[in-house]
Structure formats: C-alpha cells, structure tokens
Design a protein around this motif. Structure first.
Motif, PDB file in Angstrom:
ATOM      1  N   LEU A  35      -4.076  18.919  -0.819  1.00  0.00           N
ATOM      2  CA  LEU A  35      -4.884  17.911  -1.197  1.00  0.00           C
ATOM      3  C   LEU A  35      -4.864  16.640  -0.186  1.00  0.00           C
ATOM      4  O   LEU A  35      -3.699  16.309   0.269  1.00  0.00           O
ATOM      5  CB  LEU A  35      -4.472  17.348  -2.572  1.00  0.00           C
ATOM      6  CG  LEU A  35      -4.234  18.609  -3.914  1.00  0.00           C
ATOM      7  CD1 LEU A  35      -3.790  17.630  -4.969  1.00  0.00           C
ATOM      8  CD2 LEU A  35      -5.634  19.181  -3.982  1.00  0.00           C
ATOM      9  N   SER A  36      -6.056  16.002  -0.055  1.00  0.00           N
ATOM     10  CA  SER A  36      -6.094  14.742   0.792  1.00  0.00           C
ATOM     11  C   SER A  36      -6.393  13.786  -0.312  1.00  0.00           C
ATOM     12  O   SER A  36      -7.503  13.770  -0.787  1.00  0.00           O
ATOM     13  CB  SER A  36      -7.188  15.220   1.869  1.00  0.00           C
ATOM     14  OG  SER A  36      -7.344  14.026   2.628  1.00  0.00           O
ATOM     15  N   VAL A  37      -5.388  12.924  -0.354  1.00  0.00           N
ATOM     16  CA  VAL A  37      -5.804  11.574  -1.269  1.00  0.00           C
ATOM     17  C   VAL A  37      -5.803  10.415  -0.463  1.00  0.00           C
ATOM     18  O   VAL A  37      -4.945  10.054   0.174  1.00  0.00           O
ATOM     19  CB  VAL A  37      -4.508  11.658  -2.114  1.00  0.00           C
ATOM     20  CG1 VAL A  37      -4.654  10.841  -3.418  1.00  0.00           C
ATOM     21  CG2 VAL A  37      -3.913  12.935  -2.743  1.00  0.00           C
ATOM     22  N   GLU A  38      -6.918   9.800  -0.603  1.00  0.00           N
ATOM     23  CA  GLU A  38      -7.163   8.547  -0.184  1.00  0.00           C
ATOM     24  C   GLU A  38      -6.595   7.467  -0.735  1.00  0.00           C
ATOM     25  O   GLU A  38      -6.856   7.298  -1.962  1.00  0.00           O
ATOM     26  CB  GLU A  38      -8.883   8.528   0.202  1.00  0.00           C
ATOM     27  CG  GLU A  38      -9.156   9.479   1.171  1.00  0.00           C
ATOM     28  CD  GLU A  38     -10.734   9.033   1.687  1.00  0.00           C
ATOM     29  OE1 GLU A  38     -11.200   8.232   1.516  1.00  0.00           O
ATOM     30  OE2 GLU A  38     -11.453  10.152   2.054  1.00  0.00           O
ATOM     31  N   ALA A  39      -6.410   6.454  -0.120  1.00  0.00           N
ATOM     32  CA  ALA A  39      -5.732   5.261  -0.731  1.00  0.00           C
ATOM     33  C   ALA A  39      -6.163   3.860   0.143  1.00  0.00           C
ATOM     34  O   ALA A  39      -6.604   3.985   1.306  1.00  0.00           O
ATOM     35  CB  ALA A  39      -4.240   5.124  -0.754  1.00  0.00           C
ATOM     36  N   GLY A  40      -6.069   2.679  -0.735  1.00  0.00           N
ATOM     37  CA  GLY A  40      -6.715   1.654   0.048  1.00  0.00           C
ATOM     38  C   GLY A  40      -6.013   0.481  -0.853  1.00  0.00           C
ATOM     39  O   GLY A  40      -5.657   0.512  -1.750  1.00  0.00           O
ATOM     40  N   GLY A  41      -6.043  -0.890  -0.258  1.00  0.00           N
ATOM     41  CA  GLY A  41      -5.812  -1.999  -0.818  1.00  0.00           C
ATOM     42  C   GLY A  41      -5.861  -3.248   0.108  1.00  0.00           C
ATOM     43  O   GLY A  41      -5.888  -3.071   1.138  1.00  0.00           O
ATOM     44  N   LYS A  42      -5.431  -4.371  -0.640  1.00  0.00           N
ATOM     45  CA  LYS A  42      -5.404  -5.636  -0.037  1.00  0.00           C
ATOM     46  C   LYS A  42      -3.988  -6.262  -0.156  1.00  0.00           C
ATOM     47  O   LYS A  42      -3.586  -6.079  -1.142  1.00  0.00           O
ATOM     48  CB  LYS A  42      -6.492  -6.447  -0.355  1.00  0.00           C
ATOM     49  CG  LYS A  42      -8.204  -6.011  -0.131  1.00  0.00           C
ATOM     50  CD  LYS A  42      -8.960  -7.164  -0.478  1.00  0.00           C
ATOM     51  CE  LYS A  42     -10.419  -6.690  -0.243  1.00  0.00           C
ATOM     52  NZ  LYS A  42     -10.713  -6.306   1.310  1.00  0.00           N
ATOM     53  N   HIS A  43      -3.703  -7.148   0.891  1.00  0.00           N
ATOM     54  CA  HIS A  43      -2.326  -7.838   0.684  1.00  0.00           C
ATOM     55  C   HIS A  43      -1.159  -6.886   0.425  1.00  0.00           C
ATOM     56  O   HIS A  43      -0.338  -6.855  -0.424  1.00  0.00           O
ATOM     57  CB  HIS A  43      -2.364  -8.750  -0.442  1.00  0.00           C
ATOM     58  CG  HIS A  43      -3.194  -9.784  -0.547  1.00  0.00           C
ATOM     59  ND1 HIS A  43      -3.566 -10.805   0.526  1.00  0.00           N
ATOM     60  CD2 HIS A  43      -4.316 -10.243  -1.043  1.00  0.00           C
ATOM     61  CE1 HIS A  43      -4.658 -11.598   0.335  1.00  0.00           C
ATOM     62  NE2 HIS A  43      -5.051 -11.219  -0.702  1.00  0.00           N
ATOM     63  N   VAL A  44      -1.382  -5.840   1.464  1.00  0.00           N
ATOM     64  CA  VAL A  44      -0.445  -4.593   1.413  1.00  0.00           C
ATOM     65  C   VAL A  44       0.957  -4.873   2.093  1.00  0.00           C
ATOM     66  O   VAL A  44       1.048  -5.315   3.292  1.00  0.00           O
ATOM     67  CB  VAL A  44      -1.018  -3.467   2.122  1.00  0.00           C
ATOM     68  CG1 VAL A  44       0.066  -1.967   2.109  1.00  0.00           C
ATOM     69  CG2 VAL A  44      -2.242  -2.957   1.153  1.00  0.00           C
ATOM     70  N   THR A  45       2.024  -4.565   1.597  1.00  0.00           N
ATOM     71  CA  THR A  45       3.221  -4.774   2.138  1.00  0.00           C
ATOM     72  C   THR A  45       3.531  -3.789   2.953  1.00  0.00           C
ATOM     73  O   THR A  45       4.273  -2.615   2.083  1.00  0.00           O
ATOM     74  CB  THR A  45       4.383  -5.293   0.904  1.00  0.00           C
ATOM     75  OG1 THR A  45       3.837  -6.391   0.512  1.00  0.00           O
ATOM     76  CG2 THR A  45       5.775  -5.380   1.847  1.00  0.00           C
ATOM     77  N   LEU A  46       4.094  -3.778   4.225  1.00  0.00           N
ATOM     78  CA  LEU A  46       4.573  -2.749   5.079  1.00  0.00           C
ATOM     79  C   LEU A  46       6.132  -2.991   5.121  1.00  0.00           C
ATOM     80  O   LEU A  46       6.855  -1.610   4.771  1.00  0.00           O
ATOM     81  CB  LEU A  46       4.216  -2.638   6.361  1.00  0.00           C
ATOM     82  CG  LEU A  46       4.685  -1.609   7.486  1.00  0.00           C
ATOM     83  CD1 LEU A  46       4.546  -0.310   7.037  1.00  0.00           C
ATOM     84  CD2 LEU A  46       4.334  -2.259   8.618  1.00  0.00           C
ATOM     85  N   ALA A  47       6.883  -3.901   5.096  1.00  0.00           N
ATOM     86  CA  ALA A  47       8.078  -4.307   5.095  1.00  0.00           C
ATOM     87  C   ALA A  47       8.297  -5.524   4.629  1.00  0.00           C
ATOM     88  O   ALA A  47       7.573  -6.488   4.586  1.00  0.00           O
ATOM     89  CB  ALA A  47       8.416  -4.355   6.572  1.00  0.00           C
ATOM     90  N   SER A  48       9.417  -5.807   3.981  1.00  0.00           N
ATOM     91  CA  SER A  48       9.967  -6.920   3.185  1.00  0.00           C
ATOM     92  C   SER A  48      11.377  -7.064   3.190  1.00  0.00           C
ATOM     93  O   SER A  48      12.189  -5.955   3.303  1.00  0.00           O
ATOM     94  CB  SER A  48       9.287  -7.177   1.938  1.00  0.00           C
ATOM     95  OG  SER A  48       9.903  -6.185   1.088  1.00  0.00           O
ATOM     96  N   ALA A 104      10.424  -0.683   7.352  1.00  0.00           N
ATOM     97  CA  ALA A 104       9.475   0.017   6.311  1.00  0.00           C
ATOM     98  C   ALA A 104      10.115   1.082   5.491  1.00  0.00           C
ATOM     99  O   ALA A 104       9.971   1.419   4.304  1.00  0.00           O
ATOM    100  CB  ALA A 104       8.286   0.638   7.023  1.00  0.00           C
ATOM    101  N   GLN A 105      11.136   1.766   6.100  1.00  0.00           N
ATOM    102  CA  GLN A 105      11.764   2.927   5.595  1.00  0.00           C
ATOM    103  C   GLN A 105      12.815   2.169   4.518  1.00  0.00           C
ATOM    104  O   GLN A 105      12.997   2.770   3.467  1.00  0.00           O
ATOM    105  CB  GLN A 105      12.918   3.316   6.629  1.00  0.00           C
ATOM    106  CG  GLN A 105      13.756   4.705   5.986  1.00  0.00           C
ATOM    107  CD  GLN A 105      14.704   5.150   7.229  1.00  0.00           C
ATOM    108  OE1 GLN A 105      14.560   4.768   8.113  1.00  0.00           O
ATOM    109  NE2 GLN A 105      15.344   6.195   6.665  1.00  0.00           N
ATOM    110  N   ALA A 106      13.425   1.158   4.718  1.00  0.00           N
ATOM    111  CA  ALA A 106      14.178   0.423   3.681  1.00  0.00           C
ATOM    112  C   ALA A 106      13.662  -0.245   2.530  1.00  0.00           C
ATOM    113  O   ALA A 106      13.801   0.143   1.209  1.00  0.00           O
ATOM    114  CB  ALA A 106      15.033  -0.699   4.328  1.00  0.00           C
TER     115      ALA A 106
END
Length: 233
Positions: free
Chosen positions: A220-233, A37-39
């Motif tokens: 600031l608290s910024v909310e986010a969301g999504g589908k087919h989210v890539t954590l690592a590749s 994930a870091q890379a």
C-alpha cells in the motif's frame, strides 16, 4: 594582468573554502535534525534528513530553509494494542524553520508517502487472515485480496476488500461482499468481525494527516500531507 590572476586565484580559493564550510555546516545540521526527529517521533532508527538548496549558510542566516527531505525506514507503528510496520516514509517539508540549535524544526507545509508491504499488513491483520494484491476496481477503488479461515466456523474464504483512509492516522479494510453461503446463514456480522479491520499509522510527524491510499503489486502507498508540521521538537 598578474594582479588580476592573483585576484582570480584568491576568489577561487575563497569560493572553495566557502563551499567546504557550507557542506560541513549542512552535514552537522542534518545529523542534529535527524537525531531530534528520531527522539521526537519515537523512532527505532535514525531517519535520513536532507537539506536541499545551496548555499545552506545563507538560508540558515534567515532562519528558514526552503526544502527539507526526510526518509525513515522500518517504523513500528503501534495503536490500540495493535502494531503495523511501515516499511518506508518519505516526506518533503517546505518552509522549515529551525531553532534552538536545530533541536526544533517546524515546516509551513509537508507532503509524504508511507509504504506498507502486504507481508506486514498480513502480520497486522486478524489471526489467520492473509492480505495480497488485487489492484484497483473498475471505479478506481484501492482493493486488496483477503484469504483465511474463519475461527469457530472453519470455512475458508477469499474476498476483495476496499482500503480507505479513516481519519488522520488510520487505514481500514472492508470486504465488498461475502460468500452467499455464509450470509444466508446469518453469519455476516461474525465473519466481518474477523476480516474487516483498521490499523493506525503512528510515529509520523505531528501535523501530518493521511489523505489517500493506492495499491501497488508489493503493498500500500499511503499519501499524507499537512501544515505546521513538526519534524523535531
């Protein structure tokens, strides 16, 4: 009776060994996922990845994890020649498919919160502008207070600005109104060029989009969301 006692002891021992093996396996998987994930996201610091649920080995056998949590800190977000530090980003990823020795991780869906302090937002603001807390307007809009001296004019102003999400990865600040003594001189456009601005929140997982922003006493608290989210590749 003696036989059943022996059977019980064997079951307890095997159960303990299974739990130990499971915890070792999940620790290795979390570390590998954090490194990838870091890379993948180009982070300066390795995030913390926590695989939820027990047993891990059973989930891994099916190639899909129910819930994975990630926490990243001190994210230097760069975009359009500007930088904005994200203090923390916490996300819950659901239905995470791991492959290639945990080098690839894609979630069916994810939601998270990025937190930006007012101090960091002030550093990312135009020169001479300071951002501080202002709470929420009567109609529920997220507001901040901007103060500063306008270059070339020399006038110090203090205005309330609304914070909104603009696109998938950007937040923007727009002053609700300007001092009448400046607008009367036809300087509104000049002033707005100095105090209205946008900044990108980069280095978040691919597939994540900003959805809303709220103000807190500290930032600031910024909310986010999504589908087919890539954590690592």
């Amino acid at each position: 009776m003696r036989v059943w006692r022996i059977v019980l002891i064997v079951v307890v021992v095997l159960g303990g060994l299974f739990v130990a093996a499971d915890r070792i396996a999940v620790s290795v998987a979390q570390n590998k996922a954090a490194e990838r994930a870091q890379a993948t996201q180009g982070l300066d610091h390795k995030p913390k990845v926590s695989i939820q649920g027990f047993p891990f080995l059973t989930q891994a056998a099916f190639g899909k994890l129910d819930d994975v949590k990630i926490k990243a800190e001190d994210i230097a977000a760069h975009g359009d020649g500007q930088s904005l530090r994200i203090a923390t980003f916490n996300a819950d990823l659901h239905g995470v498919k791991f492959s290639n020795g945990y080098r690839t991780a894609i979630a069916d869906s994810a939601d998270g919160i990025a937190f930006i302090t007012y101090a960091d937002l002030s550093k990312a603001a135009p020169p001479g502008v300071t951002v501080s807390a202002a709470g929420t307007s009567a109609d529920g809009k997220a507001m901040v207070k901007l103060t500063g001296t306008i270059p070339g004019i020399g006038t110090k102003i203090s205005v309330l600005s609304q914070v909104t999400v603009r696109g998938a990865d950007t937040i923007g600040l727009h002053a609700q109104s300007l001092p009448k003594e400046l607008t009367a001189l036809g300087l509104e456009d000049t002033v707005r060029q100095q105090i209205d601005f946008e900044r990108q929140l980069t280095h978040l997982p691919s597939g994540i989009a900003l959805t809303s922003v709220t103000t807190t006493p500290d930032g600031l608290s910024v909310e986010a969301g999504g589908k087919h989210v890539t954590l690592a590749s």
